[in-house]
Scaffold this motif. Structure first.
Motif, PDB file in Angstrom:
ATOM      1  N   THR A   1       0.834  -1.206   0.000  1.00 54.98           N
ATOM      2  CA  THR A   1       0.000   0.000   0.000  1.00 54.98           C
ATOM      3  C   THR A   1       0.868   1.255   0.000  1.00 54.98           C
ATOM      4  N   ASN A   2       1.939   1.233   0.791  1.00 57.73           N
ATOM      5  CA  ASN A   2       2.823   2.404   0.864  1.00 57.73           C
ATOM      6  C   ASN A   2       3.646   2.597  -0.399  1.00 57.73           C
ATOM      7  N   ILE A   3       3.965   1.511  -1.087  1.00 56.26           N
ATOM      8  CA  ILE A   3       4.652   1.646  -2.379  1.00 56.26           C
ATOM      9  C   ILE A   3       3.760   2.411  -3.349  1.00 56.26           C
ATOM     10  N   PHE A   4       2.499   1.976  -3.440  1.00 52.90           N
ATOM     11  CA  PHE A   4       1.539   2.678  -4.304  1.00 52.90           C
ATOM     12  C   PHE A   4       1.398   4.136  -3.880  1.00 52.90           C
ATOM     13  N   ALA A   5       1.201   4.364  -2.558  1.00 53.66           N
ATOM     14  CA  ALA A   5       0.967   5.715  -2.054  1.00 53.66           C
ATOM     15  C   ALA A   5       2.162   6.622  -2.298  1.00 53.66           C
ATOM     16  N   GLY A   6       3.369   6.119  -2.001  1.00 58.60           N
ATOM     17  CA  GLY A   6       4.568   6.934  -2.169  1.00 58.60           C
ATOM     18  C   GLY A   6       4.803   7.334  -3.611  1.00 58.60           C
ATOM     19  N   VAL A   7       4.658   6.374  -4.521  1.00 61.67           N
ATOM     20  CA  VAL A   7       4.875   6.668  -5.943  1.00 61.67           C
ATOM     21  C   VAL A   7       3.798   7.626  -6.461  1.00 61.67           C
ATOM     22  N   LEU A   8       2.537   7.382  -6.097  1.00 60.77           N
ATOM     23  CA  LEU A   8       1.446   8.268  -6.530  1.00 60.77           C
ATOM     24  C   LEU A   8       1.644   9.692  -6.026  1.00 60.77           C
ATOM     25  N   MET A   9       2.041   9.816  -4.748  1.00 59.76           N
ATOM     26  CA  MET A   9       2.240  11.156  -4.190  1.00 59.76           C
ATOM     27  C   MET A   9       3.384  11.876  -4.886  1.00 59.76           C
TER      28      MET A   9
ATOM     29  N   ILE B   1       0.001  20.080  -2.883  1.00 64.15           N
ATOM     30  CA  ILE B   1       0.234  18.752  -2.313  1.00 64.15           C
ATOM     31  C   ILE B   1       0.117  18.797  -0.796  1.00 64.15           C
ATOM     32  N   SER B   2       0.670  19.840  -0.192  1.00 64.02           N
ATOM     33  CA  SER B   2       0.637  19.969   1.265  1.00 64.02           C
ATOM     34  C   SER B   2      -0.791  20.026   1.786  1.00 64.02           C
ATOM     35  N   LEU B   3      -1.630  20.837   1.138  1.00 61.18           N
ATOM     36  CA  LEU B   3      -3.024  20.940   1.571  1.00 61.18           C
ATOM     37  C   LEU B   3      -3.790  19.647   1.307  1.00 61.18           C
ATOM     38  N   LEU B   4      -3.526  19.021   0.160  1.00 60.92           N
ATOM     39  CA  LEU B   4      -4.245  17.801  -0.197  1.00 60.92           C
ATOM     40  C   LEU B   4      -3.917  16.638   0.732  1.00 60.92           C
ATOM     41  N   SER B   5      -2.796  16.725   1.449  1.00 60.39           N
ATOM     42  CA  SER B   5      -2.481  15.660   2.401  1.00 60.39           C
ATOM     43  C   SER B   5      -3.529  15.563   3.502  1.00 60.39           C
TER      44      SER B   5
ATOM     45  N   LEU C   1     -11.478  19.239  -3.752  1.00 60.46           N
ATOM     46  CA  LEU C   1     -12.036  19.337  -5.099  1.00 60.46           C
ATOM     47  C   LEU C   1     -11.615  20.647  -5.763  1.00 60.46           C
ATOM     48  N   LEU C   2     -11.576  21.723  -4.973  1.00 64.42           N
ATOM     49  CA  LEU C   2     -11.118  23.012  -5.511  1.00 64.42           C
ATOM     50  C   LEU C   2      -9.689  22.914  -6.024  1.00 64.42           C
ATOM     51  N   LEU C   3      -8.837  22.239  -5.266  1.00 63.01           N
ATOM     52  CA  LEU C   3      -7.440  22.091  -5.651  1.00 63.01           C
ATOM     53  C   LEU C   3      -7.264  21.131  -6.826  1.00 63.01           C
ATOM     54  N   SER C   4      -8.305  20.326  -7.096  1.00 63.12           N
ATOM     55  CA  SER C   4      -8.215  19.323  -8.161  1.00 63.12           C
ATOM     56  C   SER C   4      -8.643  19.855  -9.517  1.00 63.12           C
TER      57      SER C   4
ATOM     58  N   SER D   1      -6.708  18.837 -12.463  1.00 64.29           N
ATOM     59  CA  SER D   1      -5.276  18.797 -12.191  1.00 64.29           C
ATOM     60  C   SER D   1      -4.884  17.350 -11.895  1.00 64.29           C
ATOM     61  N   TRP D   2      -4.144  16.739 -12.807  1.00 58.83           N
ATOM     62  CA  TRP D   2      -3.746  15.343 -12.617  1.00 58.83           C
ATOM     63  C   TRP D   2      -2.844  15.187 -11.404  1.00 58.83           C
ATOM     64  N   GLY D   3      -2.038  16.214 -11.107  1.00 59.54           N
ATOM     65  CA  GLY D   3      -1.192  16.151  -9.923  1.00 59.54           C
ATOM     66  C   GLY D   3      -2.014  16.009  -8.661  1.00 59.54           C
ATOM     67  N   ALA D   4      -3.108  16.786  -8.567  1.00 60.19           N
ATOM     68  CA  ALA D   4      -3.985  16.721  -7.400  1.00 60.19           C
ATOM     69  C   ALA D   4      -4.698  15.368  -7.318  1.00 60.19           C
ATOM     70  N   ILE D   5      -5.104  14.844  -8.455  1.00 61.41           N
ATOM     71  CA  ILE D   5      -5.796  13.549  -8.470  1.00 61.41           C
ATOM     72  C   ILE D   5      -4.871  12.427  -7.989  1.00 61.41           C
ATOM     73  N   PHE D   6      -3.616  12.456  -8.456  1.00 60.87           N
ATOM     74  CA  PHE D   6      -2.647  11.450  -7.985  1.00 60.87           C
ATOM     75  C   PHE D   6      -2.415  11.591  -6.481  1.00 60.87           C
ATOM     76  N   ALA D   7      -2.363  12.829  -5.992  1.00 62.27           N
ATOM     77  CA  ALA D   7      -2.154  13.056  -4.560  1.00 62.27           C
ATOM     78  C   ALA D   7      -3.336  12.524  -3.744  1.00 62.27           C
ATOM     79  N   ILE D   8      -4.553  12.745  -4.242  1.00 65.58           N
ATOM     80  CA  ILE D   8      -5.740  12.242  -3.543  1.00 65.58           C
ATOM     81  C   ILE D   8      -5.749  10.714  -3.522  1.00 65.58           C
ATOM     82  N   LEU D   9      -5.372  10.091  -4.634  1.00 64.95           N
ATOM     83  CA  LEU D   9      -5.281   8.629  -4.672  1.00 64.95           C
ATOM     84  C   LEU D   9      -4.257   8.119  -3.652  1.00 64.95           C
TER      85      LEU D   9
END
Length: 297
Positions: free
Chosen positions: A87-95, A107-111, A146-149, A159-167
């Protein structure tokens, strides 16, 4: 409250805030170094820094905790640890992909969405009670996320960056619920196993993706960042929990995203758009409600 207990409580609050400040270094520094280190290698170095550093400190930390016997990990914990590592491998790479594609401030806010993911999964799978205040906070943080996305509301451009961060935060929310089964085990052992496991697993992903290894300078910086932002940060978090409990520690730790935003603005000179400011205010409101709910529970 006697003087000794009050002193320990103040120290614990300091540990919790220091833990938050150390983790806040991750998004802005990773944003700078993701140019040199691709996402999977970035995750590998951060977690290997955690594994190497905490392994070196393990004897010293346990020596200073004489009399506080921890329950060691056993073979029965291997399945849970394997899922945590994956799970952390997926999370780390996605983030890290998210960090590459969007600003460190976003990214900081989306955390904060990790709180939403953790709570919703706990509600679905463990039927945990969610207070009205916490439900409001979840809704507010979701709206801010959602605003940040969205890059452009008129064109509905995401924003694909925000979507990856949310995932990534959803993965971490799943892990937070999964680690219930490991909650009575030595947390430092868990941090070390996770550091080595996720680090080596992310290296496998980097080989599969044929990522290019960074030069010595960025490599050493990322190892140190992982040690402090993930390893030492978690250690101070654990120390805080010893004296003021998990709920209050998490409440004080909630300042971490806002410290990271401040670092991003001051040192990376990231610009502030209108929707970012609105999302920031909503995140502050949501975090305030969560902190009140936590401290009063």
């Amino acid at each position: 409250m006697n003087t000794n207990v009050a002193h320990q409580s103040r120290r614990a609050i300091g540990f919790a805030i220091l833990s938050a400040a150390l983790y806040a270094l991750y998004p802005p520094i990773a944003k700078v170094l993701v140019v040199s280190a691709p996402p999977a290698i970035l995750a590998a170095l951060l977690y290997l820094g955690t594994g190497i550093g905490m392994t070196a400190l393990f004897p010293l930390i346990h020596h200073t905790k004489a009399g506080q016997q921890e329950v060691s990990l056993s073979r029965a914990d291997i399945p849970a640890l394997v899922v945590v590592i994956i799970t952390n491998i997926f999370a780390g790479v996605l983030m890290n992909v998210g960090i590459k594609l969007t600003s460190a401030g976003n990214i900081s806010l989306l955390s904060n969405f990790e709180i939403v993911a953790t709570t919703c999964l706990a509600l679905v799978f463990f039927h945990e009670h969610v207070s009205h205040r916490l439900a409001w906070a979840i809704g507010i943080i979701t709206v801010a996320s959602l605003l940040l996305s969205v890059n452009d509301v008129r064109q509905f451009s995401f924003s694909w960056g925000a979507i990856f961060a949310i995932l990534a935060t959803i993965c971490w929310g799943f892990e937070n619920n999964l680690t219930r089964v490991l909650s009575d085990k030595d947390p430092l052992q868990i941090v070390i196993v996770k550091g080595w496991g996720v680090g080596l697993g992310s290296m496998v992903v980097s080989v599969f993706w044929q990522e290019k290894w960074p030069t010595l300078g960025p490599t050493l910086i990322l190892l140190l960042l992982g040690f402090f932002a993930f390893g030492v940060s978690i250690y101070f978090y654990i120390l805080a929990q010893r004296y003021i409990g998990a709920a209050k520690t998490s409440a004080y730790y909630a300042v971490s995203p806002f410290i990271a935003v401040l670092i991003s603005i001051v040192f990376l000179h990231e610009s502030l758009s209108i929707h970012f400011v609105i999302a920031l205010l909503l995140m502050v409101w949501g975090s305030y409600l969560i902190t009140r709910d936590t401290l009063q529970s």
